[in-house]
Design a protein around this motif. Structure first.
Motif, PDB file in Angstrom:
ATOM      1  N   ARG A  54       4.614  -0.313   0.016  1.00  8.68           N
ATOM      2  CA  ARG A  54       4.376  -1.708  -0.398  1.00  8.68           C
ATOM      3  C   ARG A  54       3.108  -2.236   0.257  1.00  8.68           C
ATOM      4  NH1 ARG A  54       9.216  -4.718   0.705  1.00  8.68           N
ATOM      5  NH2 ARG A  54       9.824  -4.181  -1.400  1.00  8.68           N
ATOM      6  N   GLU A  55       2.938  -1.958   1.552  1.00  7.21           N
ATOM      7  CA  GLU A  55       1.727  -2.420   2.238  1.00  7.21           C
ATOM      8  C   GLU A  55       0.486  -1.782   1.642  1.00  7.21           C
ATOM      9  OE1 GLU A  55       2.520  -1.466   6.287  1.00  7.21           O
ATOM     10  OE2 GLU A  55       3.816  -3.216   6.605  1.00  7.21           O
ATOM     11  N   ALA A  56       0.586  -0.507   1.262  1.00  6.98           N
ATOM     12  CA  ALA A  56      -0.571   0.177   0.675  1.00  6.98           C
ATOM     13  C   ALA A  56      -0.896  -0.380  -0.704  1.00  6.98           C
ATOM     14  CB  ALA A  56      -0.295   1.673   0.590  1.00  6.98           C
ATOM     15  N   ILE A  57       0.144  -0.715  -1.468  1.00  2.28           N
ATOM     16  CA  ILE A  57      -0.082  -1.217  -2.831  1.00  2.28           C
ATOM     17  C   ILE A  57      -0.517  -2.679  -2.817  1.00  2.28           C
ATOM     18  CG2 ILE A  57       1.086  -1.792  -5.001  1.00  2.28           C
ATOM     19  CD1 ILE A  57       2.786   0.745  -4.547  1.00  2.28           C
ATOM     20  N   GLU A  58       0.164  -3.475  -2.010  1.00  2.00           N
ATOM     21  CA  GLU A  58      -0.088  -4.922  -2.009  1.00  2.00           C
ATOM     22  C   GLU A  58      -1.109  -5.339  -0.962  1.00  2.00           C
ATOM     23  OE1 GLU A  58       3.756  -6.596  -1.418  1.00  2.00           O
ATOM     24  OE2 GLU A  58       4.452  -6.067  -3.425  1.00  2.00           O
ATOM     25  N   GLY A  59      -1.697  -4.400  -0.281  1.00  2.00           N
ATOM     26  CA  GLY A  59      -2.636  -4.716   0.792  1.00  2.00           C
ATOM     27  C   GLY A  59      -3.870  -5.439   0.281  1.00  2.00           C
ATOM     28  N   PRO A  60      -4.606  -6.049   1.201  1.00  2.00           N
ATOM     29  CA  PRO A  60      -5.776  -6.844   0.806  1.00  2.00           C
ATOM     30  C   PRO A  60      -7.004  -6.005   0.468  1.00  2.00           C
ATOM     31  CG  PRO A  60      -5.534  -6.846   3.194  1.00  2.00           C
ATOM     32  CD  PRO A  60      -4.345  -6.118   2.634  1.00  2.00           C
ATOM     33  N   PHE A  61      -6.940  -4.711   0.668  1.00  2.00           N
ATOM     34  CA  PHE A  61      -8.131  -3.896   0.404  1.00  2.00           C
ATOM     35  C   PHE A  61      -8.237  -3.563  -1.078  1.00  2.00           C
ATOM     36  CE2 PHE A  61      -4.651  -1.047   1.368  1.00  2.00           C
ATOM     37  CZ  PHE A  61      -4.739  -0.100   0.387  1.00  2.00           C
ATOM     38  N   ARG A  62      -9.447  -3.238  -1.486  1.00  2.00           N
ATOM     39  CA  ARG A  62      -9.701  -2.858  -2.878  1.00  2.00           C
ATOM     40  C   ARG A  62     -10.043  -1.377  -2.919  1.00  2.00           C
ATOM     41  NH1 ARG A  62     -11.086  -6.432  -6.825  1.00  2.00           N
ATOM     42  NH2 ARG A  62     -10.803  -8.605  -6.297  1.00  2.00           N
ATOM     43  N   LEU A  63      -9.810  -0.805  -4.074  1.00  2.00           N
ATOM     44  CA  LEU A  63     -10.197   0.587  -4.262  1.00  2.00           C
ATOM     45  C   LEU A  63     -11.717   0.676  -4.370  1.00  2.00           C
ATOM     46  CD1 LEU A  63      -7.612   1.732  -6.946  1.00  2.00           C
ATOM     47  CD2 LEU A  63      -7.643   2.364  -4.544  1.00  2.00           C
ATOM     48  N   PRO A  64     -12.311   1.725  -3.806  1.00  2.51           N
ATOM     49  CA  PRO A  64     -13.759   1.902  -4.004  1.00  2.51           C
ATOM     50  C   PRO A  64     -14.060   2.036  -5.495  1.00  2.51           C
ATOM     51  CG  PRO A  64     -12.907   3.428  -2.350  1.00  2.51           C
ATOM     52  CD  PRO A  64     -11.730   2.738  -2.967  1.00  2.51           C
ATOM     53  N   ALA A  65     -15.265   1.690  -5.877  1.00  6.99           N
ATOM     54  CA  ALA A  65     -15.643   1.690  -7.300  1.00  6.99           C
ATOM     55  C   ALA A  65     -15.315   2.999  -8.002  1.00  6.99           C
ATOM     56  CB  ALA A  65     -17.120   1.345  -7.445  1.00  6.99           C
ATOM     57  N   PRO A  66     -15.604   4.171  -7.418  1.00  9.78           N
ATOM     58  CA  PRO A  66     -15.291   5.405  -8.143  1.00  9.78           C
ATOM     59  C   PRO A  66     -13.788   5.612  -8.331  1.00  9.78           C
ATOM     60  CG  PRO A  66     -16.662   5.879  -6.220  1.00  9.78           C
ATOM     61  CD  PRO A  66     -16.316   4.439  -6.186  1.00  9.78           C
ATOM     62  N   VAL A  80       9.529   4.078   4.398  1.00  7.22           N
ATOM     63  CA  VAL A  80       8.630   4.601   3.363  1.00  7.22           C
ATOM     64  C   VAL A  80       8.293   3.505   2.353  1.00  7.22           C
ATOM     65  CG1 VAL A  80       8.466   6.228   1.436  1.00  7.22           C
ATOM     66  CG2 VAL A  80       9.368   6.991   3.632  1.00  7.22           C
ATOM     67  N   VAL A  81       9.305   2.757   1.947  1.00  6.52           N
ATOM     68  CA  VAL A  81       9.076   1.673   0.979  1.00  6.52           C
ATOM     69  C   VAL A  81       8.127   0.637   1.571  1.00  6.52           C
ATOM     70  CG1 VAL A  81      10.194  -0.270  -0.193  1.00  6.52           C
ATOM     71  CG2 VAL A  81      11.235   1.996  -0.272  1.00  6.52           C
ATOM     72  N   LYS A  82       8.305   0.291   2.841  1.00  9.12           N
ATOM     73  CA  LYS A  82       7.434  -0.696   3.491  1.00  9.12           C
ATOM     74  C   LYS A  82       5.998  -0.188   3.525  1.00  9.12           C
ATOM     75  CE  LYS A  82       6.656  -3.101   7.813  1.00  9.12           C
ATOM     76  NZ  LYS A  82       6.969  -3.176   9.229  1.00  9.12           N
ATOM     77  N   THR A  83       5.826   1.083   3.885  1.00 10.77           N
ATOM     78  CA  THR A  83       4.480   1.664   3.937  1.00 10.77           C
ATOM     79  C   THR A  83       3.830   1.653   2.553  1.00 10.77           C
ATOM     80  OG1 THR A  83       5.145   3.086   5.769  1.00 10.77           O
ATOM     81  CG2 THR A  83       3.176   3.727   4.548  1.00 10.77           C
TER      82      THR A  83
END
Length: 101
Positions: free
Chosen positions: A60-72, A55-58
């Motif tokens: 961490r990957e979601a938080i530190e991932g290279p993607f950005r949040l959509p503008a809204p 769970v922590v790995k998942t």
């Protein structure tokens, strides 16, 4: 009377031998049971730890991932509410369209 005393001593000695044997068997059973419980708890602890690490790995990957949040969905500190008990992002949920009739 001496014969009865001798028989009683012999019977008492037999009971004592049997009692010691049963006590030894009980002690062995207790050791096996405690060993089995230790192995079961260790196995459960390891599996729960591995699940938590997953769970922590998942996360961490979601938080530190290279993607950005959509503008809204970009976060604004002005809308972030901090309280001593919890932290949350305050926003108005979008209005959903009415279902077709």
């Amino acid at each position: 009377l001496r014969i009865e005393e001798t028989l009683l001593k012999r019977r008492t000695a037999q009971i004592l031998v049997r009692f010691r044997a049963l006590l030894g068997a009980l002690r062995d059973a207790q050791k096996r049971t405690l060993r089995d419980l230790d192995s079961m708890l260790a196995s459960r602890f390891r599996s729960e730890t591995e699940a938590n690490l997953g769970v922590v790995k998942t996360l961490r990957e979601a938080i530190e991932g290279p993607f950005r949040l959509p503008a809204p969905l970009s976060l604004s500190l002005a809308h972030y509410i901090q309280d001593l008990d919890f932290s949350m992002y305050n926003f108005d949920p979008p209005v959903l369209p009415a279902p077709p009739a």
